[in-house]
Scaffold this motif. Sequence first.
Motif, PDB file in Angstrom:
ATOM      1  N   THR A 165       0.825  -1.208   0.000  1.00 43.29           N
ATOM      2  CA  THR A 165       0.000   0.000   0.000  1.00 43.29           C
ATOM      3  C   THR A 165       0.864   1.266   0.000  1.00 43.29           C
ATOM      4  N   SER A 327       3.908  -3.020   4.734  1.00 39.24           N
ATOM      5  CA  SER A 327       2.613  -2.530   4.248  1.00 39.24           C
ATOM      6  C   SER A 327       2.003  -3.451   3.211  1.00 39.24           C
ATOM      7  N   LYS A 329      -0.458  -6.194   1.640  1.00 37.66           N
ATOM      8  CA  LYS A 329      -1.876  -6.444   1.863  1.00 37.66           C
ATOM      9  C   LYS A 329      -2.322  -7.477   0.840  1.00 37.66           C
ATOM     10  N   SER A 331      -5.340  -8.685  -1.453  1.00 35.22           N
ATOM     11  CA  SER A 331      -6.650  -8.270  -1.959  1.00 35.22           C
ATOM     12  C   SER A 331      -7.223  -9.338  -2.867  1.00 35.22           C
TER      13      SER A 331
END
Lengths: 497, 497
Positions: A165, A327, A329, A331
């Motif tokens: 991110t 950071s 992530k 998805s």
Amino acid sequence: MRSLGASKVSLSSLSSEELWRKSGRLEGRDSEFLRLQDRKGAKYLLSPTHEEEITSIVANAVKSHKDLPLRLYQVSRKYRDEARPRQGLLRGREFLMKDLYTFDVTDQQARATYEQVRNTYKAFLDELRLPYLVANADSGNMGGDLSHEYHFVSDRGEDNVIHCTQCDYSINEELFIGAFERSMAAPLWSQISESINGGEEIERVHLDQHGIVSGPCQSTVFMTKDRRRRVQVVTPRDGGVINIYAVKALVPDVDTSIMPFENSIIDISGDFTLVVDQRLALQVGASRLAALSANPSAPQPEIIYSRASILTLPISTTPCPTCRSQSLKLSKAIEIGHTFHLGTRYSEPLSAQVLNSENKLVPVSMGCHGIGVSRLIGAAASLLLDDKGLNWPLLIAPFSAVIVPGPQTRAEDVSSVYDALTQQGPEPMDAVVDDRKRSLGWKLKDADLVGYPFIMVLGKAWSERREVEMQCRRLGVKETVSLLDLGSKLDGYSKQL
Amino acid sequence: MRSLGASKVSLSSLSSEELWRKSGRLEGRDSEFLRLQDRKGAKYLLSPTHEEEITSIVANAVKSHKDLPLRLYQVSRKYRDEARPRQGLLRGREFLMKDLYTFDVTDQQARATYEQVRNTYKAFLDELRLPYLVANADSGNMGGDLSHEYHFVSDRGEDNVIHCTQCDYSINEELFIGAFERSMAAPLWSQISESINGGEEIERVHLDQHGIVSGPCQSTVFMTKDRRRRVQVVTPRDGGVINIYAVKALVPDVDTSIMPFENSIIDISGDFTLVVDQRLALQVGASRLAALSANPSAPQPEIIYSRASILTLPISTTPCPTCRSQSLKLSKAIEIGHTFHLGTRYSEPLSAQVLNSENKLVPVSMGCHGIGVSRLIGAAASLLLDDKGLNWPLLIAPFSAVIVPGPQTRAEDVSSVYDALTQQGPEPMDAVVDDRKRSLGWKLKDADLVGYPFIMVLGKAWSERREVEMQCRRLGVKETVSLLDLGSKLDGYSKQL
């Protein structure tokens, strides 16, 4: 495709098995083919992709380096015998695809072509104005060593993309896991690796007589492909996202295409497999074991302890390989495109060769690049859907605007609005008039359902002040505009659609 | 399609067998289907046409007479398991077709729609500027009672169209024969009927020991579909064109799709069937019969005497049913389109019903109309081909003109010619620039091969007087023109292409 100088072709969907045998792809993907025979017993398949076909055509047409570069594309139907077609256009057995094949003399030129295509795909996705990720990907069955996937971020997606991110690092799950496992001993992963291999205590969890798993763990239920057996995966609590590739390595017939669900109860009425993470020690209560073995002719449970790999991905605690921030992530995503640098993977077995500038015969260097057209339409629809209906991105809307006249509106007035939309303004748009013999209310509801970016109502404001009521549900716009101002107004809103 | 108010759809090529069973067409056309099964054993076929599919979709979408008329079309691939795919695009197993389906409330409205479509098809064919015939046709397997075929006249064609050279009477062979046979006793045909049934003597013909047929007859050789047996048809000399339908009635496995050839020798080394017209009496020499029966285990000949119908069509001696002149002619033709008024043939079994204006549930009245797109391209190519290459009709040429600059031509000059072609003149055209790194001669030869309607050479005349050398091989044109005159010149020639 035009900006790449690509020419449009149209290849047959019926492809001979023979050609696929030559490239070595017939047997490997056996189960995905829709196969058929003609009246003479000759064997065909419905092509899921066209590397073999186009390479053998180009092999016959291209002789000299002067014939290259060559870029050929088509928009055509592809076929795949999906185990479970689902989600409408997102995964069907018959689908529309745009596929581009590129041919260059040298590997270096082919890699430059690859970058051009990648930028073109990104420019197209930018224009769609929907959130997307470009993930480093594995070339898999396709061959080659450079590949990217293009994804829409969506909870309805079946792919997992791990992305940062803080920077633009983005990678598909398979590659992430590969890198993760390869680097278990490398410095970058030392932190996690330590916590897994040494720092953490092995936790004890318990399976009681009612079939309830308890302790510092979570339990996720999969099914086998034949739907007959549950596969229950027990991992440490807050351990992260299940690593389906690790599960698959332990239980090859697990079906990873349906969403697993969390459940701490094991139903003992049927067959099941229990997979336990190496960081856990499972204790099975004596009465439970008794219950399981009371009837020896009943299906017996299978308990697999994962020893080689951990069953979850510690994504949030892993530093980003690019910017080093923590950071990352995961998805859910819908894959809508894929680019591959193929090199000579197909040109060698299918003898697609040219004389280069030194008069030496060399295999051409290829790329193949696809966008799932029907899937993209389905994905865009699912991303922008609301409770009133669809919402199309301006770029792919069947019409940018619908004109909805009231029952008393004169035909000349409708024409003047149509002309203002389609001929004036900095970017004239395509429009359609709803002249069906239905009430204004019915038509407006229908226009919302269809999902035109703009709805132009010729109602009260029109009869009173000759102003169009312009609606754009996606942007929450409902305002009246004179024909003179229409162009500039639309231009402003269009940039957000 | 736009002029008919038709909307474009895209139906699946994979069609369930179940749907075809409902309409009753599954078994009848068995051998033409390419069939396949998915991994679960569900049965599909690759659709050769889409009446079943579209009717079942419309049945679910349309409820009221207010929803009609509805006109839906697609341009998509169709499939047919041809016994012998041949002549390139003219007869393939996979082909591109434009199919239009129309839905009206009443039969009368559907017939008016039919006339509209027929006129639209004729307008399209007029624009192609190739010789065509619109023949009354049999609805056959499709259903309905009103149907026309659209043909290009071509020696490469496999269809026979009987048409009048004095008026616009035109009918396909099958219907002509039907009418001919039905009317054997009717006044219009009395003249022929008399000459056949009474006026003419039965002629004697002879099969000698060398296998040579002699006498006032001609002999035509067909093959059976399995290629194993010759079928030799013996008819009166100058009797006219062989009536293949009559031959087929006598020898059902005769293959009528390959061109028969005339041959008066019968090869006795293999199996064969001799079919003899009722106006002939065949005498077989004794030694010939002995030769045939010398080896009883060898294949034995079969001799069929036609008693019910004559085996030739007396076209030139039959009066035209419309203008009564004796001007009928049989032309070889390539069928490129077909229109059908279907009525309720599909809407009844598939329950496509609407409430009419009297609130009564009625089956919709349908039409279906097709143009073979790939076949039309193949036919147009074969019609205009010459020894230098293809020649495309302006309407379907990939580009109307190619600009071929010389090796020294400046880029600005090429642009000015391109702009003159594509932006000026009463009808601006689409053009392409051949900027490949090849010699002028190579490019001109290639341009001839590709068959652009116009070739614009920037050669000597350009460098001397800034005049373009305009070539149009089809019209025998080669002249130099200034950019100012280009538009009006092109306009004049374009009307003939």
